[in-house]
Design a protein around this motif. Structure first.
Motif, mmCIF file in Angstrom:
data_model
loop_
_atom_site.group_PDB
_atom_site.id
_atom_site.type_symbol
_atom_site.label_atom_id
_atom_site.label_comp_id
_atom_site.label_asym_id
_atom_site.label_seq_id
_atom_site.Cartn_x
_atom_site.Cartn_y
_atom_site.Cartn_z
ATOM 1 N N LYS A 56 31.110 63.352 -19.123
ATOM 2 C CA LYS A 56 32.077 64.442 -19.235
ATOM 3 C C LYS A 56 31.770 65.545 -18.235
ATOM 4 N N THR A 57 32.821 66.277 -17.858
ATOM 5 C CA THR A 57 32.672 67.434 -16.986
ATOM 6 C C THR A 57 31.525 68.309 -17.500
ATOM 7 N N GLY A 58 30.639 68.692 -16.586
ATOM 8 C CA GLY A 58 29.528 69.573 -16.938
ATOM 9 C C GLY A 58 28.232 68.855 -17.236
ATOM 10 N N GLU A 59 28.286 67.545 -17.540
ATOM 11 C CA GLU A 59 27.062 66.795 -17.790
ATOM 12 C C GLU A 59 26.314 66.571 -16.482
ATOM 13 N N LEU A 60 25.010 66.398 -16.564
ATOM 14 C CA LEU A 60 24.166 66.177 -15.402
ATOM 15 C C LEU A 60 24.256 64.731 -14.929
ATOM 16 N N PHE A 83 28.818 66.680 -13.346
ATOM 17 C CA PHE A 83 30.133 66.060 -13.251
ATOM 18 C C PHE A 83 31.181 67.165 -13.182
ATOM 19 N N PRO A 84 32.040 67.104 -12.163
ATOM 20 C CA PRO A 84 33.002 68.180 -11.935
ATOM 21 C C PRO A 84 34.265 68.042 -12.777
ATOM 22 N N THR A 85 35.093 69.068 -12.678
ATOM 23 C CA THR A 85 36.436 68.982 -13.246
ATOM 24 C C THR A 85 37.252 68.027 -12.377
ATOM 25 N N CYS A 86 38.403 67.656 -12.838
ATOM 26 C CA CYS A 86 39.286 66.765 -12.090
ATOM 27 C C CYS A 86 39.682 67.440 -10.773
ATOM 28 N N PRO A 87 39.451 66.770 -9.632
ATOM 29 C CA PRO A 87 39.831 67.353 -8.349
ATOM 30 C C PRO A 87 41.332 67.626 -8.225
ATOM 31 N N LYS A 88 42.145 66.861 -8.944
ATOM 32 C CA LYS A 88 43.599 66.995 -8.854
ATOM 33 C C LYS A 88 44.122 68.145 -9.721
ATOM 34 N N THR A 89 43.614 68.243 -10.965
ATOM 35 C CA THR A 89 44.171 69.214 -11.912
ATOM 36 C C THR A 89 43.271 70.417 -12.167
ATOM 37 N N GLY A 90 41.963 70.268 -11.910
ATOM 38 C CA GLY A 90 41.019 71.338 -12.225
ATOM 39 C C GLY A 90 40.623 71.379 -13.686
#
Length: 98
Positions: A56-60, A83-90
């Protein structure tokens, strides 16, 4: 420091606990710190790939390689990244090994 990649070889150290599949298609649950085993079918050296588990977003990131998110966006990530947010939607998203 050695980092993990998406393809692992017999005798290398398991960097992330989880289920892996060998080149012959045999699945095994492997624990961090153990060594990747030989092929369960042939007994010979083989390669292993982590099965599709979600991050998930934010996990290492503990295993370097290419990942794909819920929208199909691909990204190369290195150990130590988050892990980042979705590059398309943020938005927050889940990632799996590509």
């Amino acid at each position: 420091m050695k980092t993990a990649t998406d393809l692992h070889h017999t005798s290398e150290e398991v960097m992330e606990t989880g289920q892996y599949v060998c080149a012959a298609g045999e699945k095994r649950e492997l624990s961090k710190g153990n060594a990747f085993p030989a092929c369960p079918q042939s007994g010979k050296d083989t390669t292993w790939r982590h099965t599709n588990h979600q991050h998930k977003t934010g996990e290492l990131v503990t295993e370097a390689g290419q990942y794909i998110d819920d929208d199909g966006e691909r990204m190369n990530l290195n150990v130590g990244n988050k892990f980042p947010t979705c590059p398309k939607t943020g938005n927050n998203t889940t990632w799996i090994h590509a």
